[in-house]
Write a protein that holds these residues in place. Sequence first.
Motif, PDB file in Angstrom:
ATOM      1  N   HIS A  33      -0.200  11.604   3.630  1.00  0.00           N
ATOM      2  CA  HIS A  33       0.303  10.673   2.615  1.00  0.00           C
ATOM      3  C   HIS A  33       1.284   9.644   3.195  1.00  0.00           C
ATOM      4  N   ILE A  34       2.156  10.083   4.104  1.00  0.00           N
ATOM      5  CA  ILE A  34       3.184   9.159   4.606  1.00  0.00           C
ATOM      6  C   ILE A  34       2.817   8.498   5.925  1.00  0.00           C
ATOM      7  N   TRP A  37       2.688   4.774   6.512  1.00  0.00           N
ATOM      8  CA  TRP A  37       3.883   3.993   6.212  1.00  0.00           C
ATOM      9  C   TRP A  37       5.053   4.234   7.154  1.00  0.00           C
ATOM     10  N   TRP A  98      11.138   9.187   2.529  1.00  0.00           N
ATOM     11  CA  TRP A  98       9.801   9.783   2.534  1.00  0.00           C
ATOM     12  C   TRP A  98       9.790  10.842   1.443  1.00  0.00           C
ATOM     13  N   GLU A 104       6.543  13.086  -6.368  1.00  0.00           N
ATOM     14  CA  GLU A 104       6.595  11.687  -6.789  1.00  0.00           C
ATOM     15  C   GLU A 104       6.701  11.560  -8.309  1.00  0.00           C
ATOM     16  N   THR A 133       9.756  -2.178   4.814  1.00  0.00           N
ATOM     17  CA  THR A 133       8.564  -1.379   4.567  1.00  0.00           C
ATOM     18  C   THR A 133       7.314  -2.183   4.886  1.00  0.00           C
ATOM     19  N   LYS A 134       6.265  -1.473   5.226  1.00  0.00           N
ATOM     20  CA  LYS A 134       4.997  -2.161   5.455  1.00  0.00           C
ATOM     21  C   LYS A 134       4.542  -2.817   4.153  1.00  0.00           C
ATOM     22  N   ASN A 137       2.967  -1.123   0.757  1.00  0.00           N
ATOM     23  CA  ASN A 137       3.526   0.182   0.393  1.00  0.00           C
ATOM     24  C   ASN A 137       4.199   0.029  -0.975  1.00  0.00           C
ATOM     25  N   GLU A 138       3.376   0.035  -2.006  1.00  0.00           N
ATOM     26  CA  GLU A 138       3.850  -0.262  -3.357  1.00  0.00           C
ATOM     27  C   GLU A 138       4.918   0.701  -3.853  1.00  0.00           C
ATOM     28  N   ARG A 139       4.822   1.965  -3.496  1.00  0.00           N
ATOM     29  CA  ARG A 139       5.832   2.933  -3.959  1.00  0.00           C
ATOM     30  C   ARG A 139       7.202   2.618  -3.351  1.00  0.00           C
ATOM     31  N   SER A 140       7.224   2.283  -2.064  1.00  0.00           N
ATOM     32  CA  SER A 140       8.476   1.940  -1.406  1.00  0.00           C
ATOM     33  C   SER A 140       9.046   0.630  -1.960  1.00  0.00           C
ATOM     34  N   THR A 161      -0.383  -1.135  14.620  1.00  0.00           N
ATOM     35  CA  THR A 161      -0.914   0.032  13.913  1.00  0.00           C
ATOM     36  C   THR A 161      -2.222   0.418  14.602  1.00  0.00           C
TER      37      THR A 161
END
Length: 182
Positions: A33-34, A37, A98, A104, A133-134, A137-140, A161
């Motif tokens: 998952h992480i 990112w 993270w 979440e 953040t990249k 990365n919508e959550r971040s 990457t």
Amino acid sequence: MFALPLTDDAELRPLEPWHADEFLANLDRCREHISPWVGASFVATDAGSARKVLQNYADRWARDDGGIWGIWQRGTLVGGVLFVSLNTTTGVCEAGCWLEPAAEGRGLVTRAARVIIDWAIRARGIHRVEWVTKAGNERSIAVARRLGMRRDGVLRAAVPTPTGRADMEVWSVLAPEWQPEG
């Protein structure tokens, strides 16, 4: 050591080298998952590398230029927040996070990040807190927004990457803008 409550069943605590086994178990639950990112050096793959990551942050804490804290929910390490960098001379730090997928959607990262950012601004005199953040990365990015940060810009093709190069978004909040309660 100390534990600060984040919710009725979650708390923020220092994440130290002796937590390496718990840290590795947490990373095992969220690795896939992480990994898109976070940097590869953070995603430990065995007990030795987990201890090395945590020792690096313990050394940074001792040098006064970074730190890491875990988020424990019902006694299990589910993620954390950190200062990738902290420079009291320039008054600038970079915060990050993270979290494993099962934790979440509960506001844990936002609450934990608020604690360390408020401390950096109020106790250490930090003037600018960055969140890098990249792109994508919508959550971040959502956490940065909830923390009252503004998008400063995009560093195009800033990091390599496995599939090419990635853009990085830079978000920040300044001490005079900081609202600890959101």
